[in-house]
Scaffold this active site. Structure first.
Site, PDB file in Angstrom:
ATOM      1  N   LYS A 177       0.896  -1.088   0.053  1.00 16.13           N
ATOM      2  CA  LYS A 177       0.105  -0.117  -0.031  1.00 16.13           C
ATOM      3  C   LYS A 177       0.773   1.146   0.044  1.00 16.13           C
ATOM      4  O   LYS A 177       2.149   1.123   0.310  1.00 16.13           O
ATOM      5  CB  LYS A 177      -0.894   0.101   1.178  1.00 16.13           C
ATOM      6  N   THR A 188       8.613   2.026  -0.311  1.00 15.87           N
ATOM      7  CA  THR A 188       7.606   2.613  -0.173  1.00 15.87           C
ATOM      8  C   THR A 188       6.836   2.316   1.165  1.00 15.87           C
ATOM      9  O   THR A 188       7.686   2.167   1.892  1.00 15.87           O
ATOM     10  CB  THR A 188       6.459   2.336  -1.272  1.00 15.87           C
ATOM     11  N   GLU A 274      -2.001   9.615  -4.992  1.00 20.67           N
ATOM     12  CA  GLU A 274      -3.062  10.455  -4.382  1.00 20.67           C
ATOM     13  C   GLU A 274      -3.572  11.295  -5.377  1.00 20.67           C
ATOM     14  O   GLU A 274      -2.968  12.514  -5.817  1.00 20.67           O
ATOM     15  CB  GLU A 274      -2.665  11.276  -2.959  1.00 20.67           C
ATOM     16  N   ASN A 400      -5.162  15.822   0.699  1.00 19.56           N
ATOM     17  CA  ASN A 400      -4.289  16.023   1.991  1.00 19.56           C
ATOM     18  C   ASN A 400      -4.751  17.116   2.700  1.00 19.56           C
ATOM     19  O   ASN A 400      -4.087  17.434   3.804  1.00 19.56           O
ATOM     20  CB  ASN A 400      -3.061  15.986   1.508  1.00 19.56           C
ATOM     21  N   THR A 405      -9.706  14.441   8.887  1.00 20.15           N
ATOM     22  CA  THR A 405     -11.023  14.669   9.215  1.00 20.15           C
ATOM     23  C   THR A 405     -11.889  13.865   8.032  1.00 20.15           C
ATOM     24  O   THR A 405     -13.211  13.649   8.110  1.00 20.15           O
ATOM     25  CB  THR A 405     -11.299  16.056   9.018  1.00 20.15           C
TER      26      THR A 405
END
Length: 405
Positions: A177, A188, A274, A400, A405
Site C-alpha cells: 500500500k 514505499t 493520491e 491532503n 477529518t
C-alpha cells in the site's frame, strides 16, 4: 528462467495464510483496518525501512524481532500510524503478543507495522477484540489483507509469480500500500513479500537491499518520506529447492522474480498516487554512469512542474530539461533528446537540447492517455534507468487538505 504471473498474492507461495478485517480502529465500519499474514513454518526474513529519523514505533519493535534473521507472521493495522504517540512501542509489542496468544507464533517472530495518521493515540482494545475473527478467517485471503492495509489507496495492490530455482517451481507474492508520502531513499510505505523459495536470510537481505535501489527507490508521488516505511520479505523454503546461500544461478533467478514483483508494484503504486489520473514512467538511457541515469529519471518524475504538465496533457518538454539540469547528474544539455510516448503513439519534442517542430494536436492525444512514457536520451554514455511517478492534480490537495477529518 520462465517467470509466470499467477493468482494468490501473499498466499500463492506454499505455507502462507492471510486475512484482513475491520476491528474498529477506523470509524468507517466498511473499511478493513487489521491484517495478518502467517506462515506454517518459521521463515528466513529480510527487511528495509524508512530513512526518516522520525520512525513509527512498530519499526523499532520489528527491527528487534527480526535481528536474528527469522520471522513467521506479520500483523498490520491501518488508520493509525502508531508514530509519535505515548506508549507506541508497548502497543506494538502487545500486538505481537496477541499474535502469539491466538496463533502460537512466538511474539519475537512477528513483524509488526502500522499506517495512517501520525501522532494520534492508538488503543489496543479494538485490535485485541478483533483477533479471534482475524485468526479464524486465515486462509487464501490475500485480497482481504491487501485491503486492510490501505489508507488513501483506491485499489488493492497485490501480485504473485512462479519461477524455477534448483529445478523446483517456486512462488513469490506480495501485498503493498502507499499512494502518498512516497519519495523515500529505501522503499514505499508498506510492502510484504512471501516466497516458498529456500534462501538464506543473508542472501535474502542482499537481494532486497540491491533491488530497492532500482525499483522502489525510483518511485515518487510527492517527495515526502513516510515515517513507517517497511518492506519485508519472508521465505518459507517449502518449495523444496536447495537453499540459496551464494550468488549463483538460483540466486539470480530469485532476484529476477523479486524485481518482477517490485517493478509491478512500483507501477501500481504510481498509477494510484493520491489524486492521480496518469502513470508516468521516465526511461533514461545514454548516461555516463548508473548514478547519473537514476538521478535524471528520478528528478523528472519528481518534478511538480512536469507532473502538472502531464495532468494538463501539455507537451512542455522544457520542464523535463529543467529537471535534468538540477538533478545533480553530469549531463551535456546539448546532447539531450526527449520523446513522449503512450498507447496513442509518440511525439519527438526535443533533439540535441533544442526544440523540434511537432503537432500540438498529436502531442495532446499522446499525453491524454492514462500511461505516459517520457523517454530521455542523454547521449554521453551507456547506462540506463527507469523511474515511476504520477501527475499532480487538484485532488491531491483536496485529499491532503482534510486527511485527518
Amino acid at each position: 528462467m520462465k517467470l509466470t504471473e499467477i493468482s494468490g498474492g501473499v498466499c500463492a507461495p506454499k505455507g502462507f495464510k492471510a486475512n484482513g478485517i475491520h476491528c474498529g480502529i477506523r470509524k468507517n465500519k466498511i473499511k478493513k483496518d487489521l491484517a495478518l499474514i502467517v506462515s506454517d513454518v518459521r521463515c528466513n526474513v529480510a527487511c528495509v525501512y524508512t530513512t526518516n529519523l522520525v520512525k513509527g514505533a512498530p519499526i523499532l519493535v520489528t527491527k528487534k524481532n527480526v535481528a536474528d534473521g527469522y520471522a513467521q507472521a506479520v500483523i498490520v493495522n491501518s488508520g493509525n500510524a502508531n508514530t509519535c504517540n505515548e506508549g507506541g512501542v508497548e502497543i506494538a509489542e502487545k500486538m505481537c503478543g496477541l499474535v502469539e496468544q491466538y496463533t502460537g507464533v512466538p511474539a519475537g517472530d512477528v513483524v509488526v507495522a502500522s499506517t495512517g495518521v501520525i501522532g494520534q493515540p492508538l488503543s489496543l482494545e479494538p485490535i485485541a477484540g478483533g483477533m479471534a475473527d482475524l485468526v479464524a478467517g486465515l486462509g487464501d485471503n490475500s485480497d482481504a489483507a491487501a485491503e486492510a492495509i490501505m489508507t488513501t489507496d483506491t485499489v488493492r495492490k497485490q501480485i504473485a509469480f512462479s519461477f524455477t530455482a534448483g529445478g523446483r517451481t517456486c512462488r513469490i507474492g506480495a501485498v503493498c500500500k502507499g499512494v502518498g508520502m512516497i519519495c523515500p531513499n529505501m522503499a514505499t510505505m508498506l510492502m510484504f513479500v512471501t516466497t516458498d523459495a529456500a534462501i538464506s536470510s543473508e542472501m535474502l537481505q542482499r537481494a532486497l537491499s540491491a533491488d530497492v535501489k532500482k525499483s522502489l527507490n525510483m518511485l515518487s508521488v510527492d517527495r515526502d518520506t513516510s515515517t513507517n516505511d517497511t518492506f519485508c520479505v519472508m521465505a518459507s523454503g517449502l518449495a523444496g529447492n536447495r537453499q540459496i546461500t551464494k550468488p549463483d544461478a538460483d540466486y539470480r533467478a530469485f532476484c529476477k522474480a523479486l524485481n518482477a514483483v517490485t517493478t509491478a508494484m512500483c507501477r501500481k503504486l504510481a498509477a494510484d498516487g493520491e489524486g492521480a489520473t496518469k502513470l508516468i514512467e521516465c526511461r533514461v538511457r545514454g548516461a555516463k554512469s548508473l548514478k547519473d541515469a537514476r538521478l535524471c529519471a528520478k528528478a523528472v518524475v519528481s518534478s511538480d512542474l512536469v507532473k502538472a504538465a502531464m495532468f494538463g496533457s501539455d507537451a512542455n518538454w522544457g520542464r523535463v530539461l529543467c529537471a535534468l539540469g538540477y538533478s545533480g547528474a553530469k549531463i551535456d544539455p546539448d546532447a539531450v533528446d526527449v520523446v513522449f510516448r503512450s498507447s496513442a503513439g509518440e511525439v519527438e519534442v526535443c533533439r540535441q537540447g533544442r526544440g523540434v517542430a511537432f503537432s500540438e494536436e498529436t502531442a495532446k492525444r499522446v499525453l491524454s492517455e492514462q500511461e505516459i512514457d517520457i523517454c530521455v536520451t542523454l547521449g554521453n554514455g551507456h547506462y540506463c534507468a527507469t523511474a515511476w511517478g504520477c501527475d499532480l492534480t487538484y485532488d491531491y490537495v483536496k485529499i491532503n487538505g482534510d486527511y485527518r477529518t
